[in-house]
Design an enzyme around this catalytic site. Structure first.
Site, PDB file in Angstrom:
ATOM      1  N   ASP A  72       0.906  -1.189   0.178  1.00 43.10           N
ATOM      2  CA  ASP A  72       0.086  -0.011   0.054  1.00 43.10           C
ATOM      3  C   ASP A  72       0.912   1.297   0.125  1.00 43.10           C
ATOM      4  O   ASP A  72       0.862   1.993   0.998  1.00 43.10           O
ATOM      5  CB  ASP A  72      -0.957  -0.017   1.247  1.00 43.10           C
ATOM      6  CG  ASP A  72      -1.884   1.154   1.434  1.00 43.10           C
ATOM      7  OD1 ASP A  72      -2.104   1.797   0.418  1.00 43.10           O
ATOM      8  OD2 ASP A  72      -2.330   1.407   2.530  1.00 43.10           O
TER       9      ASP A  72
HETATM   10  C1  SPV Z   1      -6.920   2.101   3.691  1.00 45.19           C
HETATM   11  O1  SPV Z   1      -8.000   1.561   4.118  1.00 45.19           O
HETATM   12  O2  SPV Z   1      -6.332   2.273   2.786  1.00 45.19           O
HETATM   13  C2  SPV Z   1      -6.692   3.321   4.751  1.00 45.19           C
HETATM   14  C3  SPV Z   1      -7.009   3.161   5.973  1.00 45.19           C
HETATM   15  O3  SPV Z   1      -6.048   4.322   4.433  1.00 45.19           O
HETATM   16  S1  SPV Z   1      -5.663   2.704   6.938  1.00 45.19           S
HETATM   17  O4  SPV Z   1      -5.007   1.513   6.162  1.00 45.19           O
HETATM   18  O5  SPV Z   1      -6.044   2.290   8.370  1.00 45.19           O
HETATM   19  O6  SPV Z   1      -4.580   3.622   6.930  1.00 45.19           O
HETATM   20 MG    MG Z   2      -5.408   4.094   2.467  1.00 45.59          MG
END
Ligand code: SPV
Ligand code: MG
Length: 323
Positions: A72
């Protein structure tokens, strides 16, 4: 839900309208059209909880990246994210709030906003970290914030460049994630509101929940004197002991369950794989997995187009899909 997609102009205003009507919304993460359908049809067990189910869906960057087998860290890119949002519109009539990460370079962020508007998403959330960001839940990660004024300008630009009044641009502050303290988080939230943010997402990994409660309290004076409504959302992954109702009671308007469909599916898939390997057959796993009949209920199979589509008939329809 009827088996036809909502037109973008009908879906786009839905989230803002729901907020204006009854500002206590629960959004569920959906990482695929199938997940979107399951979340849209979900209802509480028994007579507790909201009888009408979830109010909207969260297009999580973590969900989209994980499904693509990527970290991510904004490697997936807006074209794929755009396609994912578009695909979701086939299976849900709920409004969509899209996690736009840091927004990256301004012109590509604005282009993303325009495509989301065309698809019929109700808004996006852009966060104040430096591109490429790291996921906020990674323990011990070095998290860097963008310059506050520069990020405020990004919000201002998106608000002035967006085409539709009902599309919301939310700002998310990561000040607490980057260990910059409560004063910085509050200062940034106020700056983003002044720049025109429709809503603020506060991200925190404090397991007691105290941080987000203090944040909401600290902003009360400012928001009540502000000249338009500002919506607040939290993502209680790290403080799951609080009900949405309890989070609404301290002033949040939106609670985002950001990754629970994804994590539920991982556990189910791991279990069935282990079970089939252990038993060397599928009989034992059958009671624990969804029946084929249920799958056909979720994604109906009987809809077969009667007419032969010619090449010329297909072109205009495909041209509507933003790339
Ligand atoms: C996501 O769901 O991609 C978010 C929330 O940004 S978190 O992963 O908790 O940062
Ligand atoms: Mg996110």
């Amino acid at each position: 839900m009827p088996h036809y997609p909502l037109l973008p102009e009908h879906r786009r205003p839905m989230l803002l309208e729901k907020l204006q009507r009854a500002p206590q919304l629960r959004l569920m993460e959906a990482h695929s059209p199938l997940a979107a359908r399951i979340a849209s049809l979900a209802r509480p067990i028994g007579d507790q909880g909201p009888a009408s189910g979830f109010d909207g869906l969260w297009m999580s960057s973590l969900g989209d990246s994980s499904i693509a087998g990527l970290p991510d860290t904004e490697v997936l890119g807006y074209p794929r994210r755009t396609q994912n949002v578009f695909e979701l519109t086939k299976t849900t009539h709920l409004p969509l709030l899209v996690d736009a990460d840091t927004g990256g370079e301004l012109s590509s962020f604005i282009d993303f906003v325009h495509k989301l508007e065309q698809i019929g998403a109700s808004g996006c959330v852009v966060e104040d970290k430096i591109f490429p960001k790291k996921n906020s839940l990674i323990k011990g990660a070095d998290q860097q914030l963008a310059d506050c004024d520069h990020f405020s300008e990004k919000i201002r630009a998106a608000q002035s460049e967006k085409i539709s009044a009902s599309f919301m641009v939310w700002a998310r502050t990561e000040a607490l994630i980057a260990s910059q303290g409560m004063d910085e988080a509050v200062y940034r939230a106020e700056s983003y509101i002044r720049a025109g943010a429709d809503g603020i997402v506060i991200q925190s990994v404090d397991p007691t929940g105290q941080e987000v409660f203090t944040f909401m309290q600290a902003l009360q004076g400012f928001t009540s004197s502000w000249n338009k409504p500002v919506w607040f959302a939290c993502i209680p992954t790290a403080y799951p002991q609080f009900t949405a109702q309890e989070l609404f009671a301290v002033g949040f308007h939106v609670v985002i369950f950001a990754n629970h469909m994804l994590r539920a599916s991982i556990q189910a898939m791991e279990n069935v794989c282990s079970s089939i390997l252990s038993d060397d057959r599928t009989l034992e796993s059958e009671p624990h997995i969804t029946s084929i009949h249920r799958l056909f209920h979720l994604i109906p199979q009987q809809r077969v187009l009667k007419q032969q589509l010619t090449h010329t008939q297909l072109v205009p329809e495909q041209a509507d899909i933003p790339q």
